[in-house]
Design a protein around this motif. Structure first.
Motif, PDB file in Angstrom:
ATOM      1  N   ASN A  77     -34.307 -53.644 -44.678  1.00  9.80           N
ATOM      2  CA  ASN A  77     -33.184 -53.192 -44.592  1.00  9.80           C
ATOM      3  C   ASN A  77     -32.828 -51.830 -43.730  1.00  9.80           C
ATOM      4  N   SER A  78     -33.423 -52.299 -42.568  1.00  8.08           N
ATOM      5  CA  SER A  78     -33.582 -50.995 -41.494  1.00  8.08           C
ATOM      6  C   SER A  78     -32.532 -51.284 -40.340  1.00  8.08           C
ATOM      7  N   GLY A  79     -31.678 -52.172 -40.449  1.00  8.07           N
ATOM      8  CA  GLY A  79     -30.709 -52.171 -39.263  1.00  8.07           C
ATOM      9  C   GLY A  79     -30.942 -53.102 -38.194  1.00  8.07           C
ATOM     10  N   MET A  80     -32.377 -53.512 -38.151  1.00  8.94           N
ATOM     11  CA  MET A  80     -32.511 -54.366 -37.086  1.00  8.94           C
ATOM     12  C   MET A  80     -31.949 -55.745 -37.142  1.00  8.94           C
ATOM     13  N   THR A  81     -31.755 -56.408 -36.303  1.00  3.36           N
ATOM     14  CA  THR A  81     -30.814 -57.881 -36.150  1.00  3.36           C
ATOM     15  C   THR A  81     -31.779 -58.863 -36.725  1.00  3.36           C
ATOM     16  N   HIS A  82     -31.024 -59.508 -37.385  1.00  2.00           N
ATOM     17  CA  HIS A  82     -31.844 -60.546 -38.203  1.00  2.00           C
ATOM     18  C   HIS A  82     -32.393 -61.667 -37.201  1.00  2.00           C
ATOM     19  N   SER A  83     -31.842 -61.839 -36.105  1.00  2.00           N
ATOM     20  CA  SER A  83     -32.317 -62.906 -35.186  1.00  2.00           C
ATOM     21  C   SER A  83     -33.621 -62.412 -34.785  1.00  2.00           C
ATOM     22  N   LYS A  84     -33.978 -61.092 -34.792  1.00  2.00           N
ATOM     23  CA  LYS A  84     -35.409 -60.759 -34.363  1.00  2.00           C
ATOM     24  C   LYS A  84     -36.257 -60.876 -35.451  1.00  2.00           C
ATOM     25  N   THR A  85     -36.010 -60.686 -36.819  1.00  2.00           N
ATOM     26  CA  THR A  85     -36.740 -60.350 -37.799  1.00  2.00           C
ATOM     27  C   THR A  85     -37.015 -61.382 -38.674  1.00  2.00           C
ATOM     28  N   LEU A  86     -36.028 -62.218 -38.973  1.00  2.00           N
ATOM     29  CA  LEU A  86     -36.037 -63.249 -40.081  1.00  2.00           C
ATOM     30  C   LEU A  86     -37.095 -64.380 -39.903  1.00  2.00           C
ATOM     31  N   LEU A  87     -37.086 -65.110 -38.784  1.00  2.00           N
ATOM     32  CA  LEU A  87     -38.041 -66.231 -38.664  1.00  2.00           C
ATOM     33  C   LEU A  87     -39.450 -65.606 -38.556  1.00  2.00           C
ATOM     34  N   PRO A  88     -39.833 -64.482 -37.755  1.00  2.00           N
ATOM     35  CA  PRO A  88     -41.201 -64.000 -37.728  1.00  2.00           C
ATOM     36  C   PRO A  88     -41.384 -63.577 -39.171  1.00  2.00           C
ATOM     37  N   MET A  89     -40.472 -63.051 -40.172  1.00  3.22           N
ATOM     38  CA  MET A  89     -40.844 -62.431 -41.510  1.00  3.22           C
ATOM     39  C   MET A  89     -41.114 -63.893 -42.344  1.00  3.22           C
ATOM     40  N   ALA A  90     -40.536 -65.014 -42.005  1.00  2.54           N
ATOM     41  CA  ALA A  90     -40.994 -66.270 -42.846  1.00  2.54           C
ATOM     42  C   ALA A  90     -42.359 -66.627 -42.400  1.00  2.54           C
ATOM     43  N   GLU A  91     -42.509 -66.612 -41.021  1.00  2.00           N
ATOM     44  CA  GLU A  91     -44.070 -67.284 -40.735  1.00  2.00           C
ATOM     45  C   GLU A  91     -45.015 -66.424 -41.076  1.00  2.00           C
ATOM     46  N   LEU A 135     -34.613 -67.894 -47.564  1.00  2.00           N
ATOM     47  CA  LEU A 135     -34.362 -66.852 -46.760  1.00  2.00           C
ATOM     48  C   LEU A 135     -33.019 -66.278 -47.111  1.00  2.00           C
ATOM     49  N   GLU A 136     -32.897 -65.059 -46.719  1.00  2.00           N
ATOM     50  CA  GLU A 136     -31.713 -64.282 -47.241  1.00  2.00           C
ATOM     51  C   GLU A 136     -31.248 -63.379 -46.083  1.00  2.00           C
ATOM     52  N   SER A 137     -30.066 -63.735 -45.234  1.00  2.00           N
ATOM     53  CA  SER A 137     -29.737 -63.075 -44.276  1.00  2.00           C
ATOM     54  C   SER A 137     -28.072 -62.742 -44.092  1.00  2.00           C
ATOM     55  N   SER A 138     -27.620 -62.779 -45.310  1.00  2.00           N
ATOM     56  CA  SER A 138     -26.073 -62.695 -45.248  1.00  2.00           C
ATOM     57  C   SER A 138     -25.486 -61.245 -45.156  1.00  2.00           C
ATOM     58  N   ALA A 139     -26.185 -60.584 -45.100  1.00  2.00           N
ATOM     59  CA  ALA A 139     -25.585 -59.112 -44.949  1.00  2.00           C
ATOM     60  C   ALA A 139     -26.646 -58.097 -44.262  1.00  2.00           C
ATOM     61  N   LEU A 140     -26.633 -56.780 -44.637  1.00  2.00           N
ATOM     62  CA  LEU A 140     -27.529 -55.987 -43.621  1.00  2.00           C
ATOM     63  C   LEU A 140     -29.016 -56.248 -44.126  1.00  2.00           C
ATOM     64  N   ALA A 141     -29.383 -56.261 -45.501  1.00  2.00           N
ATOM     65  CA  ALA A 141     -30.616 -56.508 -45.613  1.00  2.00           C
ATOM     66  C   ALA A 141     -31.131 -58.175 -45.385  1.00  2.00           C
ATOM     67  N   GLY A 168     -24.984 -63.201 -39.742  1.00  2.00           N
ATOM     68  CA  GLY A 168     -26.022 -63.446 -40.183  1.00  2.00           C
ATOM     69  C   GLY A 168     -26.274 -64.768 -41.193  1.00  2.00           C
ATOM     70  N   LEU A 169     -25.094 -65.354 -41.703  1.00  2.00           N
ATOM     71  CA  LEU A 169     -25.284 -66.810 -42.322  1.00  2.00           C
ATOM     72  C   LEU A 169     -25.751 -67.882 -41.327  1.00  2.00           C
ATOM     73  N   ARG A 170     -24.921 -67.592 -39.865  1.00  2.00           N
ATOM     74  CA  ARG A 170     -25.612 -68.511 -38.720  1.00  2.00           C
ATOM     75  C   ARG A 170     -27.148 -68.417 -38.543  1.00  2.00           C
ATOM     76  N   ILE A 171     -27.583 -67.440 -38.536  1.00  2.00           N
ATOM     77  CA  ILE A 171     -28.965 -66.869 -38.393  1.00  2.00           C
ATOM     78  C   ILE A 171     -30.053 -67.441 -39.458  1.00  2.00           C
ATOM     79  N   GLY A 172     -29.415 -67.212 -40.794  1.00  2.00           N
ATOM     80  CA  GLY A 172     -30.334 -67.762 -41.799  1.00  2.00           C
ATOM     81  C   GLY A 172     -30.221 -69.175 -42.159  1.00  2.00           C
ATOM     82  N   VAL A 173     -29.173 -69.918 -41.880  1.00  2.00           N
ATOM     83  CA  VAL A 173     -28.902 -71.331 -42.168  1.00  2.00           C
ATOM     84  C   VAL A 173     -29.780 -72.011 -40.863  1.00  2.00           C
ATOM     85  N   SER A 174     -29.713 -71.540 -39.806  1.00  2.00           N
ATOM     86  CA  SER A 174     -30.161 -72.209 -38.538  1.00  2.00           C
ATOM     87  C   SER A 174     -31.786 -72.063 -38.565  1.00  2.00           C
TER      88      SER A 174
END
Length: 236
Positions: A30-44, A6-12, A71-77
């Motif tokens: 890299n659309s500007g959407m918040t990682h809290s909404k995209t990262l976990l669903p993306m991984a799943e 998982l990578e969420s350290s910056a805008l991408a 971003g780091l907190r979201i990715g690590v969590s």
């Protein structure tokens, strides 16, 4: 060895599934959407589309810093949550090292730079032999003046990568330094680099339990800096 990175350290924001260093699939946004909404669903969704369950994954890796505090907190969590349930080992990966791995096929010196504001960048330096990378400098927050002086002393051409590449290129070219930027499709963080760095950690026995996975910010947050400034004023 299957690695979910998982990578969420910056805008991408991105998630990648690898078999050793071979990418099976990667989702990138890299659309500007918040990682809290995209990262976990993306991984799943990534695992679902590959027909792979979390139980099939051997290692969960995350870009742990430096980078955006949120971003780091979201990715690590997210990585901790995925790994903890099934007691999967984790890889705590330097964002800067992961970026360097994405350019490992380019022989020379690689200079990852992330805009840290306040005339600073997050930076480390690496060399590549065309296959693997070797670290030349630690992860740090460093001023543009100081980094330019270091590169001038080094005297070697530098490949700039990261969201601070344009900033550094503009400054360093004026100083007469030998630098070049990679094109935009290679310039920003992506999860394959995280997975590749995690593979080395697995091979070297450096994986950690989910409970030990934490962000590395490399600099105090603005709120912490302001609090320390207020405390100093009170002390005076």
């Amino acid at each position: 060895m299957k690695i979910l990175a998982l990578e969420s350290s910056a805008l991408a924001c991105s998630a990648c599934l690898c078999e050793d260093d071979f990418p099976i699939a990667q989702f990138y946004e890299n659309s500007g959407m918040t990682h809290s909404k995209t990262l976990l669903p993306m991984a799943e969704e990534l695992l679902k589309h590959c027909g792979v369950s979390l139980g099939d994954v051997d290692v969960v890796a995350a870009a742990a810093g430096p980078g955006s505090f949120t971003g780091l907190r979201i990715g690590v969590s997210a990585a901790k949550g995925l790994a903890w349930a099934l007691d999967k080992p984790c890889a705590k990966v330097s964002t800067l090292e992961a970026m360097a791995w994405n350019l490992a096929a380019l022989p020379g010196q690689i200079c990852p730079v992330m805009d840290a504001r306040r005339s600073q960048v997050y930076n480390a330096r690496f060399s590549s032999d065309g296959e693997a990378i070797r670290r030349l400098a630690p992860d740090r927050a460093i001023g543009l003046e100081e980094l330019a002086a270091e590169l001038e002393t080094e005297g070697q051409p530098q490949i700039l990568v990261g969201d601070g590449a344009q900033l550094c290129y503009n400054d360093f070219i004026k100083r007469g330094l030998k630098v070049r930027m990679v094109p935009p499709n290679l310039r920003f963080q992506n999860a394959w680099g995280v997975a590749r760095a995690a593979l080395d950690q697995a091979r070297e026995g450096r994986l950690i339990p989910a409970s030990e996975l934490t962000p590395d910010y490399h600099r105090l947050s603005q709120a912490e800096r302001e609090r320390l400034a207020r405390d100093k004023e009170k002390g005076e």
